[in-house]
Design a protein around this motif. Structure first.
Motif, PDB file in Angstrom:
ATOM      1  N   THR A  51      55.424 -60.258  -9.026  1.00 43.48           N
ATOM      2  CA  THR A  51      54.137 -59.932  -8.421  1.00 43.48           C
ATOM      3  C   THR A  51      54.243 -59.743  -6.911  1.00 43.48           C
ATOM      4  N   GLY A  52      55.402 -60.027  -6.330  1.00 46.39           N
ATOM      5  CA  GLY A  52      55.558 -59.950  -4.884  1.00 46.39           C
ATOM      6  C   GLY A  52      56.097 -58.629  -4.384  1.00 46.39           C
ATOM      7  N   SER A  53      56.222 -57.627  -5.252  1.00 51.20           N
ATOM      8  CA  SER A  53      56.736 -56.328  -4.824  1.00 51.20           C
ATOM      9  C   SER A  53      56.117 -55.220  -5.665  1.00 51.20           C
ATOM     10  N   ASP A  54      56.238 -53.987  -5.166  1.00 51.61           N
ATOM     11  CA  ASP A  54      55.665 -52.825  -5.853  1.00 51.61           C
ATOM     12  C   ASP A  54      56.682 -52.027  -6.644  1.00 51.61           C
ATOM     13  N   GLN A  55      57.874 -51.913  -6.109  1.00 50.13           N
ATOM     14  CA  GLN A  55      58.863 -50.996  -6.665  1.00 50.13           C
ATOM     15  C   GLN A  55      59.415 -51.489  -7.998  1.00 50.13           C
ATOM     16  N   SER A  56      59.364 -50.623  -9.001  1.00 50.91           N
ATOM     17  CA  SER A  56      60.036 -50.897 -10.276  1.00 50.91           C
ATOM     18  C   SER A  56      61.331 -50.105 -10.307  1.00 50.91           C
ATOM     19  N   TRP A  57      62.403 -50.717 -10.791  1.00 53.82           N
ATOM     20  CA  TRP A  57      63.690 -50.029 -10.812  1.00 53.82           C
ATOM     21  C   TRP A  57      64.578 -50.590 -11.909  1.00 53.82           C
ATOM     22  N   LEU A 136      64.163 -54.605 -12.374  1.00 57.04           N
ATOM     23  CA  LEU A 136      62.977 -55.387 -11.997  1.00 57.04           C
ATOM     24  C   LEU A 136      61.772 -54.462 -11.952  1.00 57.04           C
ATOM     25  N   PHE A 137      60.622 -54.956 -12.446  1.00 60.44           N
ATOM     26  CA  PHE A 137      59.376 -54.195 -12.390  1.00 60.44           C
ATOM     27  C   PHE A 137      58.391 -54.921 -11.481  1.00 60.44           C
ATOM     28  N   GLY A 138      57.890 -54.206 -10.466  1.00 65.86           N
ATOM     29  CA  GLY A 138      56.961 -54.786  -9.515  1.00 65.86           C
ATOM     30  C   GLY A 138      55.519 -54.745 -10.009  1.00 65.86           C
ATOM     31  N   LEU A 139      54.818 -55.868  -9.853  1.00 67.34           N
ATOM     32  CA  LEU A 139      53.420 -55.982 -10.278  1.00 67.34           C
ATOM     33  C   LEU A 139      52.482 -56.110  -9.078  1.00 67.34           C
ATOM     34  N   GLY A 140      52.937 -55.699  -7.894  1.00 68.11           N
ATOM     35  CA  GLY A 140      52.157 -55.855  -6.677  1.00 68.11           C
ATOM     36  C   GLY A 140      50.916 -54.978  -6.612  1.00 68.11           C
ATOM     37  N   SER A 145      53.165 -49.699  -8.057  1.00 62.51           N
ATOM     38  CA  SER A 145      53.431 -50.830  -8.945  1.00 62.51           C
ATOM     39  C   SER A 145      53.108 -50.466 -10.389  1.00 62.51           C
ATOM     40  N   LEU A 146      53.635 -51.254 -11.322  1.00 62.10           N
ATOM     41  CA  LEU A 146      53.357 -51.020 -12.739  1.00 62.10           C
ATOM     42  C   LEU A 146      51.870 -51.116 -13.059  1.00 62.10           C
ATOM     43  N   PRO A 147      51.132 -52.150 -12.595  1.00 63.90           N
ATOM     44  CA  PRO A 147      49.698 -52.201 -12.916  1.00 63.90           C
ATOM     45  C   PRO A 147      48.926 -51.000 -12.384  1.00 63.90           C
ATOM     46  N   SER A 148      49.281 -50.515 -11.186  1.00 61.87           N
ATOM     47  CA  SER A 148      48.575 -49.373 -10.618  1.00 61.87           C
ATOM     48  C   SER A 148      48.838 -48.111 -11.421  1.00 61.87           C
ATOM     49  N   GLN A 149      50.083 -47.902 -11.830  1.00 61.22           N
ATOM     50  CA  GLN A 149      50.395 -46.715 -12.623  1.00 61.22           C
ATOM     51  C   GLN A 149      49.826 -46.814 -14.037  1.00 61.22           C
ATOM     52  N   ALA A 150      49.746 -48.035 -14.562  1.00 62.18           N
ATOM     53  CA  ALA A 150      49.224 -48.216 -15.924  1.00 62.18           C
ATOM     54  C   ALA A 150      47.704 -48.169 -15.977  1.00 62.18           C
ATOM     55  N   ALA A 151      47.044 -48.295 -14.832  1.00 59.68           N
ATOM     56  CA  ALA A 151      45.578 -48.375 -14.809  1.00 59.68           C
ATOM     57  C   ALA A 151      44.915 -47.114 -15.362  1.00 59.68           C
ATOM     58  N   PRO A 195      50.510 -55.533   2.565  1.00 57.12           N
ATOM     59  CA  PRO A 195      49.485 -54.917   1.710  1.00 57.12           C
ATOM     60  C   PRO A 195      49.822 -54.911   0.225  1.00 57.12           C
ATOM     61  N   TRP A 196      51.107 -55.102  -0.127  1.00 52.80           N
ATOM     62  CA  TRP A 196      51.492 -55.078  -1.536  1.00 52.80           C
ATOM     63  C   TRP A 196      51.421 -56.456  -2.201  1.00 52.80           C
ATOM     64  N   SER A 197      51.111 -57.503  -1.421  1.00 53.82           N
ATOM     65  CA  SER A 197      51.105 -58.867  -1.957  1.00 53.82           C
ATOM     66  C   SER A 197      49.684 -59.353  -2.231  1.00 53.82           C
ATOM     67  N   TYR A 198      49.582 -60.381  -3.074  1.00 45.89           N
ATOM     68  CA  TYR A 198      48.307 -61.019  -3.384  1.00 45.89           C
ATOM     69  C   TYR A 198      48.208 -62.315  -2.587  1.00 45.89           C
ATOM     70  N   TYR A 199      47.069 -62.532  -1.940  1.00 49.27           N
ATOM     71  CA  TYR A 199      46.884 -63.727  -1.126  1.00 49.27           C
ATOM     72  C   TYR A 199      45.661 -64.509  -1.589  1.00 49.27           C
ATOM     73  N   LEU A 200      45.785 -65.839  -1.546  1.00 48.13           N
ATOM     74  CA  LEU A 200      44.689 -66.747  -1.854  1.00 48.13           C
ATOM     75  C   LEU A 200      44.609 -67.809  -0.766  1.00 48.13           C
ATOM     76  N   ASN A 201      43.431 -68.401  -0.607  1.00 53.14           N
ATOM     77  CA  ASN A 201      43.264 -69.496   0.340  1.00 53.14           C
ATOM     78  C   ASN A 201      43.351 -70.830  -0.405  1.00 53.14           C
ATOM     79  N   LEU A 202      44.446 -71.546  -0.178  1.00 49.57           N
ATOM     80  CA  LEU A 202      44.623 -72.885  -0.742  1.00 49.57           C
ATOM     81  C   LEU A 202      44.063 -73.888   0.259  1.00 49.57           C
ATOM     82  N   VAL A 203      43.046 -74.646  -0.148  1.00 52.77           N
ATOM     83  CA  VAL A 203      42.352 -75.521   0.802  1.00 52.77           C
ATOM     84  C   VAL A 203      42.732 -76.988   0.670  1.00 52.77           C
ATOM     85  N   ALA A 204      43.304 -77.385  -0.463  1.00 57.37           N
ATOM     86  CA  ALA A 204      43.679 -78.795  -0.632  1.00 57.37           C
ATOM     87  C   ALA A 204      44.676 -78.948  -1.764  1.00 57.37           C
ATOM     88  N   VAL A 205      45.447 -80.043  -1.689  1.00 55.09           N
ATOM     89  CA  VAL A 205      46.367 -80.439  -2.750  1.00 55.09           C
ATOM     90  C   VAL A 205      46.076 -81.892  -3.084  1.00 55.09           C
TER      91      VAL A 205
END
Length: 327
Positions: A51-57, A136-140, A145-151, A195-205
């Motif tokens: 999920t951390g990259s776009d390029q599939s190869w 490797l297949f990228g899901l970014g 990315s694979l999800p974008s092309q499959a959409a 721009p190819w990565s997914y980000y979330l805000n982790l506020v506590a552990v």
């Protein structure tokens, strides 16, 4: 025609698709893999999912410098259109790399469900921690990315569940096959530098119900808060994992609960195998590694995601987590 009854046409929702996903121990990697059909006719290949990259190869003939893979190299001359003038180069965070030329061919994700044109990379110079996979297949988030092309065929969005052991089966689903289970908790995607990565805000552990601070989460692990047990011996570090234990002779080990709290209140309770990485009984480590830099973006790795249903709701720009998605 005058007097004829009106006919309403309801657009048909894109048909989804789901593929099995496995821990890649059989091909020498701690990452997760799936099998896809590439080419015309399709040839089955085992590839890592990232999920951390776009390029599939995939690695292709002729290969200048390739790592050893379990299957014969893919031969683009047999089916696909390769553009030797258009090159790609990917370097990953662990310094693995893949270089080659851009190609196009049919991609089959399930029986009779193919993308007639899929853009991917033909790797001719590849090295790193890929085990014996075929690529490797990228899901970014990017367009390639694979999800974008499959959409276009299956609809936007995808989900997966990463199994906890090599003998268990998870899945990767697109479109209609990626519906969120009822227990899913969502948190909004955040903006970030790549721009190819997914980000979330982790506020506590929280560990054993007690909040131990804010990100980065590896810091509490450096305090050596061991799973409760009597006379637990320390073990040598395992690669980046520096907090390890020797459980030889232990008949029962109690692992404290670990909860990740995200913006909006979504709380993810980690499976025991999402807290500990078991190499052997004599070397079991906390599944957290330090970034050694408080300014760095932390990564929610595949160890922490084990057994969770993880839903990427692209349309609403949110990510959801559901418990007990697979074993």
């Amino acid at each position: 025609m005058a007097g004829a009854p009106a006919i309403s046409v309801v657009p048909r929702a894109p048909e989804g698709v789901s593929l099995p996903a496995y821990l890649g121990a059989s091909v020498g990697t701690t990452n997760y893999i799936m099998t896809v059909g590439l080419g015309t006719p399709a040839r089955n290949l085992s590839v890592e999912i990232d999920t951390g990259s776009d390029q599939s190869w995939v690695q292709c003939e002729p290969c200048v410098r390739c790592y050893g893979q379990q299957d014969p190299l893919f031969d683009p001359a047999r089916s696909c259109a390769a553009d030797r003038e258009c090159r790609y180069e990917v370097t990953y965070d662990d310094y693995s790399h893949a270089d080659g030329t851009v190609a196009r061919d049919a991609l089959t994700l399930a029986a009779s469900r193919a993308l007639p044109i899929f853009v991917f990379g033909c790797g001719h110079d590849d090295a790193g921690l890929f085990g014996k996979t075929d690529g490797l297949f990228g899901l970014g988030r990017g367009k390639m990315s694979l999800p974008s092309q499959a959409a276009t065929k299956y609809g936007a969005g995808f989900s997966y569940c990463l199994p906890s052991s090599p003998s268990a089966e998870g899945y990767l689903a697109f479109g209609g096959g990626a519906a969120a289970p009822a227990n899913t908790q969502f948190t909004e995607m955040a903006s970030g530098p790549e721009p190819w990565s997914y980000y979330l805000n982790l506020v506590a552990v929280k560990v054993a119900g007690r909040e131990i601070g804010t990100p980065p989460p590896p810091r509490p692990c450096s305090r050596r808060e061991a799973p409760s047990s009597t006379r637990v011996l320390r073990a040598p570090p395992l690669s980046l994992l520096d907090t390890c234990y020797n459980f030889t002779g232990q008949t029962r080990v109690k692992v404290p609960s670990v909860d990740l709290v995200f913006a909006g209140g979504a709380t993810v309770s980690l499976n025991a195998r999402g807290v500990l990485y078991v190499s052997t009984v004599s070397q079991t480590c906390l599944g957290f590694a330090s970034t050694w830099d408080e300014t760095s973006v932390n990564i929610l790795g595949n160890t922490q995601q084990k057994t969770l249903t993880v839903v990427y709701d692209v349309a609403k720009q949110r990510i959801g987590f559901g418990a007990k998605g697979c074993n």
